[in-house]
Design a protein around this motif. Structure first.
Motif, PDB file in Angstrom:
ATOM      1  N   SER A   1      58.983 -18.842 -36.525  1.00 41.12           N
ATOM      2  CA  SER A   1      59.833 -17.972 -37.366  1.00 41.12           C
ATOM      3  C   SER A   1      59.927 -16.572 -36.731  1.00 41.12           C
ATOM      4  O   SER A   1      61.010 -15.954 -36.671  1.00 41.12           O
ATOM      5  CB  SER A   1      59.253 -17.896 -38.773  1.00 41.12           C
ATOM      6  N   ALA A   2      58.764 -16.062 -36.220  1.00 39.85           N
ATOM      7  CA  ALA A   2      58.784 -14.712 -35.603  1.00 39.85           C
ATOM      8  C   ALA A   2      59.657 -14.700 -34.337  1.00 39.85           C
ATOM      9  O   ALA A   2      60.439 -13.768 -34.113  1.00 39.85           O
ATOM     10  CB  ALA A   2      57.355 -14.281 -35.265  1.00 39.85           C
TER      11      ALA A   2
ATOM     12  N   GLU B   1      54.402 -22.701 -37.296  1.00 34.23           N
ATOM     13  CA  GLU B   1      55.639 -22.415 -38.038  1.00 34.23           C
ATOM     14  C   GLU B   1      55.856 -20.907 -38.171  1.00 34.23           C
ATOM     15  O   GLU B   1      56.980 -20.409 -38.025  1.00 34.23           O
ATOM     16  CB  GLU B   1      55.527 -23.073 -39.426  1.00 34.23           C
ATOM     17  N   ASP B   2      54.763 -20.188 -38.413  1.00 34.59           N
ATOM     18  CA  ASP B   2      54.900 -18.718 -38.498  1.00 34.59           C
ATOM     19  C   ASP B   2      55.365 -18.123 -37.155  1.00 34.59           C
ATOM     20  O   ASP B   2      56.229 -17.229 -37.127  1.00 34.59           O
ATOM     21  CB  ASP B   2      53.552 -18.099 -38.887  1.00 34.59           C
ATOM     22  N   GLN B   3      54.796 -18.596 -36.027  1.00 35.53           N
ATOM     23  CA  GLN B   3      55.198 -18.075 -34.704  1.00 35.53           C
ATOM     24  C   GLN B   3      56.664 -18.393 -34.397  1.00 35.53           C
ATOM     25  O   GLN B   3      57.394 -17.569 -33.857  1.00 35.53           O
ATOM     26  CB  GLN B   3      54.295 -18.663 -33.611  1.00 35.53           C
TER      27      GLN B   3
ATOM     28  N   MET C   1      50.427 -22.235 -38.569  1.00 39.56           N
ATOM     29  CA  MET C   1      50.476 -21.092 -37.661  1.00 39.56           C
ATOM     30  C   MET C   1      51.676 -21.211 -36.721  1.00 39.56           C
ATOM     31  O   MET C   1      52.353 -20.211 -36.450  1.00 39.56           O
ATOM     32  CB  MET C   1      49.186 -21.018 -36.840  1.00 39.56           C
TER      33      MET C   1
END
Length: 709
Positions: free
Chosen positions: A29-30, A25-27, A23
């Motif tokens: 990236s965003a 890593e996703d944040q 999670m």
């Protein structure tokens, strides 16, 4: 992942950590993508800002280039009173300011440096501090334009204006050439005016000298030298007033009320001097001097030669004295003539009154003698003769009455008593008086009824209308006579119309003269032309306007205007007398006649005896009183003449008898027509009969007396 799958219990926590890592890593990236987009936007904004700065700089440069191309000096101060920009011409006239005219310079510093610039030419008596204060005061106005003087006789025009955001724009313009041109034009105009003034001064007949505020001569003309006998070489620009005063003191004599010192004090008194005028004399020459202050504090003095005027005035004064003497002489002559005329007029009036009185005595006797004749016993021829004699005596009576009226009206001795008068009590008897006369001539007489109350004297009003109606009936051959009243506001206009021959316009003034009659024989039976003269004078005495409208061949209209009485006005009027008094007869009555004229006493006695009365007579009041005492008989009535000689008067005798014997009936017989006597008779209750006596009126009064007790 195999280990996670292999481990079930112990590896649950590890798996949760793995999920959180995924999670994060996703944040990350965003967030990284957001930062990249923000960086792109920032780069774009920086690019636009750089472009805007380039455009602003270009615009600023363009504005600076545009301002620099302006021919005038230009400066812009911001709302904070700090210099924003200016062009190179703004400081070109004051080189010691050029290095300081930079952005950031405050307006106060700018004014302070200008006030101390060596290129500024301060007005006389003004310091840099004072100039700076006045400059800052001007800066408070939104728009102001003024000129500033520089050294080397150069001028700047300063225009200062507020901007919308509160800033200030200052524009400097070199107006040296314009001011020089204006000064040259003004100089030419002043030169032209000076030439015109010089030409004017040289062509006027007065001597003129002009002084400035320092009392220096700045203008004059040649006539001044001629009048004051001063050589023209003595007059020069800048010469002081003392030069003129020396001449005035040495050879000029000042007129009354003026001295050289007083004139000098006027000159030295300074501004605010009132105009000064006085006379001077140099030999036979007389001068009028007039000194007047000018707006700049100087003054001008003019000298006018009035010798001819004074000579003419002296000649005129001599002529006036001669004329005054001649006028005085003529005045005295006229006064003597007027005195003689007044004396003659008074003598004539007295003569007319005395002659009329003396004539009335025999006239009364003649009428009474004729009245005592029993006409029934006479032959027809004798009866006609007696009637003609009676008519002739009536005519003479009318003429004498008219002469007495004219005499009183002309002498101013007439006493009128205006008061409320009811017109119907005047018009009614006149209608009956003239009705028979008009009918005998075949005329139709119409007297319109009118109950209005006017202000007049009843006796004179009746005489006026009697003459007007009598004339209308006398001179109208056919047609009618109309008498009426018209109301006009607060006035009543009485009109007497007739269809007689009319009166031409050129004769309308003449008919009011005495003894003047138009187209009529001068016969006593037709009147002697006194009626309208009496009318005019009586109207003048009463203040009644009299008018006439007439056209030959169409008749005439005489108009009389009277004021209407205020209020009803009838309550105080005497009640009208009955037209017919109760008759008791004259038979078997005793009448006592007191008359000092034997003929009149004899005629009166015959007439009374004809009426069946017993007559006692006496020549004076004293004789009558003694006779009554002697015989002890009281008469039924006294008939007493008023003028009984040097003793008591008739009225005094009647009052004496009434005081002794009570209120006895009595009448007074007199030729005296004064209002005072009429008033006295009315107050005493005594009937008055005027000579010549009207026998019918006397018989009617005697018959109306109550019978003796």
């Amino acid at each position: 992942m195999r280990r996670v799958e292999q481990v079930t219990d112990d590896s649950v926590a590890a798996y949760a950590q793995f999920q959180r890592a995924a999670m994060l890593e996703d944040q990350v990236s965003a967030r990284t993508r957001d930062l990249e987009r923000a960086l792109d936007l920032l780069n774009q904004s920086n690019a636009r800002l750089a472009e805007a700065n380039r455009e602003t700089e270009a615009a600023r440069q363009n504005l600076a280039d545009a301002i620099e191309t302006v021919q005038e000096g230009f400066a812009l101060f911001g709302p904070d009173e700090v210099l924003v920009m200016c062009n190179s011409r703004f400081g070109m006239h004051m080189l010691d300011l050029r290095d300081h005219l930079k952005a950031g310079l405050s307006f106060d510093d700018y004014v302070e440096r200008v006030s101390r610039s060596r290129y500024l030419a301060l007005p006389e008596g003004e310091t840099p501090e004072i100039w700076a204060v006045r400059r800052r005061k001007r800066h408070l106005d939104r728009h102001v334009i003024f000129n500033v003087r520089l050294i080397w006789n150069r001028w700047l025009q300063i225009s200062e204006h507020r901007t919308a955001n509160g800033g200030t724009v200052i524009i400097q313009m070199d107006v040296t050439d314009i001011i020089r041109l204006e000064r040259e034009a003004r100089g030419r105009m002043l030169d032209d005016q000076a030439r015109i003034i010089r030409a004017t001064l040289d062509h006027i007949s007065q001597g003129v000298c002009i002084f400035d505020a320092e009392r220096r001569l700045v203008g004059w003309n040649e006539r001044l030298g001629d009048l004051l006998a001063i050589p023209m070489q003595r007059f020069r620009l800048g010469v002081g007033f003392g030069t003129l005063m020396e001449r005035l003191e040495s050879e000029i004599t000042f007129g009354e009320g003026m001295t050289a010192q007083r004139f000098a004090d006027w000159v030295l008194s300074g501004p605010g001097r009132a105009a000064l005028g006085f006379e001077l004399q140099r030999g036979t020459l007389i001068l009028q001097a007039d000194a007047q202050e000018m707006p700049d504090g100087g003054f001008v003095v003019s000298f006018t030669d009035i010798s001819a005027e004074r000579a003419a005035r002296s000649a005129l004064s001599a002529v006036n004295e001669t004329l005054e003497a001649r006028v005085m002489e003529r005045t005295l002559e006229l006064a003597d003539a007027l005195t003689d005329a007044e004396r003659a007029n008074a003598s004539r009036a007295r003569f007319v009154a005395a002659a009329s009185h003396d004539l009335l005595q025999p006239l009364s006797a003649a009428k009474l003698f004729i009245g005592s004749i029993a006409a029934e016993a006479l032959e027809p021829f004798a009866r006609e003769a007696v009637q003609k004699a009676q008519n002739a005596l009536d005519s003479v009576e009318g003429i004498l009455g008219a002469l007495l009226d004219i005499s009183k009206l002309e002498s101013g001795r007439v006493a009128v008593s205006p008061g409320p008068v009811r017109l119907d009590r005047i018009l009614g008897p006149l209608r009956e008086e003239f009705a028979a006369i008009a009918a005998a001539k075949g005329l139709r007489l119409t007297v319109m009824p009118c109950s209005a109350v006017v202000i007049s004297d009843p006796a004179y009003l009746r005489r006026i209308l009697q003459n007007l109606i009598g004339n209308a009936v006398r001179y109208t051959m056919t047609g009618r006579v109309l008498v009426g009243a018209r109301r006009q506001g607060g006035m009543i206009r009485l009109e007497v119309h007739d269809t007689g021959p009319g009166i031409a316009e050129e004769d309308q003034d003449a008919i009011f003269r005495e003894f003047h009659r138009l187209n009529a024989p001068a016969s006593a039976s037709e009147g002697m032309g006194l009626g309208l003269a009496i009318v005019e004078r009586a109207c003048a005495a009463l203040g009644h306007p009299l008018g006439l409208q007439s056209e030959p061949g169409r008749g005439s209209c005489f108009m009389l205007q009277l004021a209407v009485a205020d209020g009803p006005g009838e309550a105080n009027l005497p009640a009208p007398r009955p037209l017919v008094a109760p008759q008791h007869g004259t038979q078997d009555r005793i009448a006592f006649l007191v008359e000092n004229e034997p003929d009149l006493r004899r005629a009166m006695g015959l007439l009374l005896e004809k009426w069946g009365m017993s007559v006692l007579d006496a020549g004076t009041g004293e004789e009558a009183a003694a006779l009554i005492e002697e015989i002890g008989i009281l008469p039924d009535v006294f008939l007493v003449d008023h003028q009984l000689g040097d003793g008591m008067s008739g009225l005094e005798f009647i009052q004496l008898m009434r005081a002794r014997y009570g209120a006895l009936p009595a009448c007074l017989i007199t030729a005296q027509r004064t209002p005072a006597l009429a008033t006295a008779c009315e107050a005493a209750g005594v009937q008055r009969f005027l000579k010549p006596i009207d026998a019918r009126a006397l018989e009617g009064w005697l018959s109306a007396l109550p019978p003796a007790a």
